[in-house]
Design a protein around this motif. Structure first.
Motif, short mmCIF file in Angstrom:
data_model
loop_
_atom_site.label_atom_id
_atom_site.label_comp_id
_atom_site.label_asym_id
_atom_site.label_seq_id
_atom_site.Cartn_x
_atom_site.Cartn_y
_atom_site.Cartn_z
N ALA A 37 0.85 -1.19 0.00
CA ALA A 37 0.00 0.00 0.00
C ALA A 37 0.88 1.24 0.00
O ALA A 37 1.92 1.27 0.65
CB ALA A 37 -0.91 0.00 1.22
N SER A 38 0.48 2.24 -0.74
CA SER A 38 1.24 3.48 -0.81
C SER A 38 1.25 4.17 0.56
O SER A 38 0.23 4.20 1.25
CB SER A 38 0.59 4.41 -1.84
N ASN A 39 2.40 4.70 0.93
CA ASN A 39 2.48 5.45 2.19
C ASN A 39 1.65 6.73 2.11
O ASN A 39 1.12 7.18 3.12
CB ASN A 39 3.93 5.83 2.50
N ASN A 40 1.55 7.31 0.93
CA ASN A 40 0.81 8.56 0.75
C ASN A 40 -0.70 8.36 0.73
O ASN A 40 -1.44 9.25 1.12
CB ASN A 40 1.24 9.27 -0.54
N ASP A 41 -1.15 7.22 0.23
CA ASP A 41 -2.58 6.94 0.14
C ASP A 41 -2.76 5.43 0.17
O ASP A 41 -2.53 4.76 -0.83
CB ASP A 41 -3.15 7.53 -1.15
N PRO A 42 -3.14 4.87 1.31
CA PRO A 42 -3.25 3.41 1.45
C PRO A 42 -4.22 2.76 0.46
O PRO A 42 -4.19 1.55 0.28
CB PRO A 42 -3.74 3.21 2.89
N ARG A 43 -5.09 3.56 -0.19
CA ARG A 43 -5.99 2.99 -1.20
C ARG A 43 -5.24 2.70 -2.49
O ARG A 43 -5.74 1.95 -3.32
CB ARG A 43 -7.14 3.96 -1.49
N LYS A 44 -4.06 3.30 -2.66
CA LYS A 44 -3.25 3.09 -3.86
C LYS A 44 -2.26 1.96 -3.64
O LYS A 44 -1.71 1.83 -2.55
CB LYS A 44 -2.42 4.34 -4.16
N ALA A 45 -2.06 1.19 -4.68
CA ALA A 45 -1.00 0.19 -4.64
C ALA A 45 0.30 0.88 -5.01
O ALA A 45 0.32 1.88 -5.73
CB ALA A 45 -1.31 -0.93 -5.63
N ALA A 46 1.40 0.37 -4.50
CA ALA A 46 2.72 0.90 -4.80
C ALA A 46 3.69 -0.26 -4.98
O ALA A 46 3.49 -1.34 -4.43
CB ALA A 46 3.21 1.81 -3.68
N ILE A 47 4.73 -0.01 -5.76
CA ILE A 47 5.82 -0.98 -5.87
C ILE A 47 6.82 -0.64 -4.78
O ILE A 47 7.24 0.51 -4.64
CB ILE A 47 6.47 -0.93 -7.26
N VAL A 48 7.16 -1.63 -3.98
CA VAL A 48 8.10 -1.44 -2.87
C VAL A 48 9.45 -2.02 -3.29
O VAL A 48 9.53 -3.19 -3.68
CB VAL A 48 7.59 -2.13 -1.59
N VAL A 49 10.49 -1.18 -3.25
CA VAL A 49 11.85 -1.61 -3.58
C VAL A 49 12.64 -1.65 -2.28
O VAL A 49 12.80 -0.62 -1.62
CB VAL A 49 12.50 -0.66 -4.60
N LEU A 50 13.08 -2.85 -1.89
CA LEU A 50 13.86 -3.02 -0.67
C LEU A 50 15.33 -2.84 -1.00
O LEU A 50 15.87 -3.55 -1.86
CB LEU A 50 13.63 -4.39 -0.07
N GLU A 72 12.40 1.30 0.50
CA GLU A 72 12.49 1.01 1.93
C GLU A 72 13.85 0.41 2.23
O GLU A 72 14.30 -0.50 1.52
CB GLU A 72 11.38 0.05 2.36
N LEU A 73 14.50 0.93 3.27
CA LEU A 73 15.79 0.40 3.68
C LEU A 73 15.59 -0.89 4.44
O LEU A 73 14.64 -1.04 5.21
CB LEU A 73 16.53 1.42 4.54
N HIS A 74 16.48 -1.82 4.21
CA HIS A 74 16.37 -3.13 4.81
C HIS A 74 17.75 -3.54 5.31
O HIS A 74 18.75 -3.25 4.67
CB HIS A 74 15.88 -4.14 3.75
N GLY A 75 17.81 -4.21 6.43
CA GLY A 75 19.08 -4.72 6.93
C GLY A 75 19.66 -5.75 5.98
O GLY A 75 18.97 -6.22 5.07
N PRO A 76 20.91 -6.11 6.16
CA PRO A 76 21.53 -7.12 5.28
C PRO A 76 20.74 -8.43 5.30
O PRO A 76 20.27 -8.85 6.34
CB PRO A 76 22.92 -7.32 5.87
N MET A 77 20.60 -9.04 4.13
CA MET A 77 19.91 -10.32 4.03
C MET A 77 20.90 -11.43 4.38
O MET A 77 22.04 -11.40 3.94
CB MET A 77 19.40 -10.54 2.61
#
Length: 86
Positions: A37-50, A72-77
């Motif tokens: 869900a988009s951070n700006n509008d939860p009704r919108k879908a968004a592509i999340v890049v980790l 979105e920042l993510h710790g080391p995998m």
């Protein structure tokens, strides 16, 4: 009044994700690409890049084919050891 049909749907976002996922994953700092869900509008879908925190990454667009992109920042995998049944 905003037309709800103009918002990216999950299906259209999936198609855009499929179109660009391999290109986004070529960046060594990108550890995953998904839909949320988009951070700006939860009704919108968004592509999340980790993106792995602490790693430099290429410029990532804010929108691809009308679908918003969220980085979105993510710790080391870390690979998990496989579990074997006892």
């Amino acid at each position: 009044h905003r037309d709800l049909h103009s918002f990216p749907t999950r299906r259209s976002s999936d198609l855009v994700k499929e179109k660009y996922e391999a290109e986004l994953m070529q960046d060594q700092a990108v550890v995953g690409v998904g839909i949320g869900a988009s951070n700006n509008d939860p009704r919108k879908a968004a592509i999340v890049v980790l993106v792995e925190s602490g790693k430099a990454h290429r410029s990532i667009p804010k929108v691809l084919d009308g679908v918003p992109i969220q980085v979105e920042l993510h710790g080391p995998m870390k690979a998990l050891s496989s579990c074997t049944p006892n």
